[in-house]
Design a protein around this motif. Sequence first.
Motif, PDB file in Angstrom:
ATOM      1  N   UNK A  96       0.727  -1.141   0.050  1.00 30.91           N
ATOM      2  CA  UNK A  96      -0.234  -0.009  -0.068  1.00 30.91           C
ATOM      3  C   UNK A  96       0.938   1.258  -0.213  1.00 30.91           C
ATOM      4  N   UNK A  97       0.334   2.252  -0.518  1.00 28.18           N
ATOM      5  CA  UNK A  97       1.015   3.580  -0.640  1.00 28.18           C
ATOM      6  C   UNK A  97       1.663   4.078   0.679  1.00 28.18           C
ATOM      7  N   UNK A  98       1.063   3.733   1.844  1.00 35.44           N
ATOM      8  CA  UNK A  98       1.633   4.226   3.259  1.00 35.44           C
ATOM      9  C   UNK A  98       2.768   3.653   3.489  1.00 35.44           C
ATOM     10  N   UNK A  99       3.002   2.369   3.065  1.00 34.81           N
ATOM     11  CA  UNK A  99       4.052   1.551   3.365  1.00 34.81           C
ATOM     12  C   UNK A  99       5.198   1.891   2.494  1.00 34.81           C
ATOM     13  N   UNK A 100       5.095   2.647   1.426  1.00 31.04           N
ATOM     14  CA  UNK A 100       6.153   2.758   0.275  1.00 31.04           C
ATOM     15  C   UNK A 100       7.348   3.577   0.644  1.00 31.04           C
ATOM     16  N   UNK A 101       6.952   4.502   1.368  1.00 32.57           N
ATOM     17  CA  UNK A 101       8.398   5.397   1.914  1.00 32.57           C
ATOM     18  C   UNK A 101       9.108   4.524   2.648  1.00 32.57           C
ATOM     19  N   UNK A 102       8.724   4.002   3.589  1.00 36.57           N
ATOM     20  CA  UNK A 102       9.676   3.058   4.450  1.00 36.57           C
ATOM     21  C   UNK A 102      10.333   1.958   3.725  1.00 36.57           C
ATOM     22  N   UNK A 103       9.538   1.387   2.885  1.00 40.52           N
ATOM     23  CA  UNK A 103      10.018   0.033   1.912  1.00 40.52           C
ATOM     24  C   UNK A 103      11.123   0.503   1.228  1.00 40.52           C
ATOM     25  N   UNK A 104      11.044   1.863   0.387  1.00 43.77           N
ATOM     26  CA  UNK A 104      11.839   2.190  -0.474  1.00 43.77           C
ATOM     27  C   UNK A 104      13.187   2.758   0.363  1.00 43.77           C
ATOM     28  N   UNK A 105      13.161   3.265   1.502  1.00 43.74           N
ATOM     29  CA  UNK A 105      14.403   3.570   2.284  1.00 43.74           C
ATOM     30  C   UNK A 105      14.836   2.203   2.904  1.00 43.74           C
ATOM     31  N   UNK A 106      14.188   0.982   3.041  1.00 44.06           N
ATOM     32  CA  UNK A 106      15.023  -0.155   3.244  1.00 44.06           C
ATOM     33  C   UNK A 106      15.498  -0.502   2.158  1.00 44.06           C
ATOM     34  N   UNK A 107      14.886  -0.468   1.093  1.00 41.29           N
ATOM     35  CA  UNK A 107      15.448  -1.132  -0.423  1.00 41.29           C
ATOM     36  C   UNK A 107      16.740  -0.345  -0.672  1.00 41.29           C
ATOM     37  N   UNK A 108      16.933   0.859  -0.292  1.00 40.70           N
ATOM     38  CA  UNK A 108      18.378   1.641  -0.322  1.00 40.70           C
ATOM     39  C   UNK A 108      19.428   1.314   0.423  1.00 40.70           C
ATOM     40  N   UNK A 109      19.177   0.415   1.414  1.00 39.32           N
ATOM     41  CA  UNK A 109      20.048   0.088   2.403  1.00 39.32           C
ATOM     42  C   UNK A 109      21.064  -0.866   1.592  1.00 39.32           C
ATOM     43  N   UNK A 110      22.313  -0.977   1.775  1.00 34.49           N
ATOM     44  CA  UNK A 110      23.446  -1.888   1.245  1.00 34.49           C
ATOM     45  C   UNK A 110      23.123  -3.388   1.253  1.00 34.49           C
TER      46      UNK A 110
END
Length: 189
Positions: free
Chosen positions: A67-81
């Motif tokens: 869902x849209x409300x989870x995307x900012x956190x999921x994207x930030x996690x996905x950017x981790x090495x």
Amino acid sequence: MTDTVSLPPGACLIRDFVSEQAVGRLLAAIDATDWRADLKRRVQHYGWRYDYRERRVTEEMRLGPLPDWLLPAAEAVGDLPEFDRRPDQVIVNEYLPGQGISAHVDCEPCFGPAIASLSLGGEVEMVFKKRSTGERHSVILEPANLLILSGEARYDWSHEIPARKSDVIKGVRQPRTRRVSLTFRTVTL
């Protein structure tokens, strides 16, 4: 700030991974959604449903995009090495005082090489145990902390939250309060 003092190799704790405002927004969205109550704790599944009894994920368990409300956190996690892509599966767990989760290693064939858990709400102790030797470590998870498990910590160590009503935090026994965690994973079929 990153702290790895009492963590097993391959684990990393990022303090204040999200802001207090983000914690509030996430909890509001979570609490506005229906919970599953088929475990000893309440859960919500996003992206993919996970079968706890069979310990598997199949193509039929796809729930759709996050869902849209989870995307900012999921994207930030996905950017981790530790992650090679944005997580596509999130499990939300609610822990009330006295509730925990037994020692486990997240399903190895189901999920990718990194797992991340974002803590919202109350503080709690997580205990790690090396499967081959019994060596133990523990850490207090605080609101807005992100715990990442990869490498040895992901595959060779179990992790658990003991089911109890209090934890010793900074030398003082503290009663637990409601804690919600978001566990971010990548599904591998």
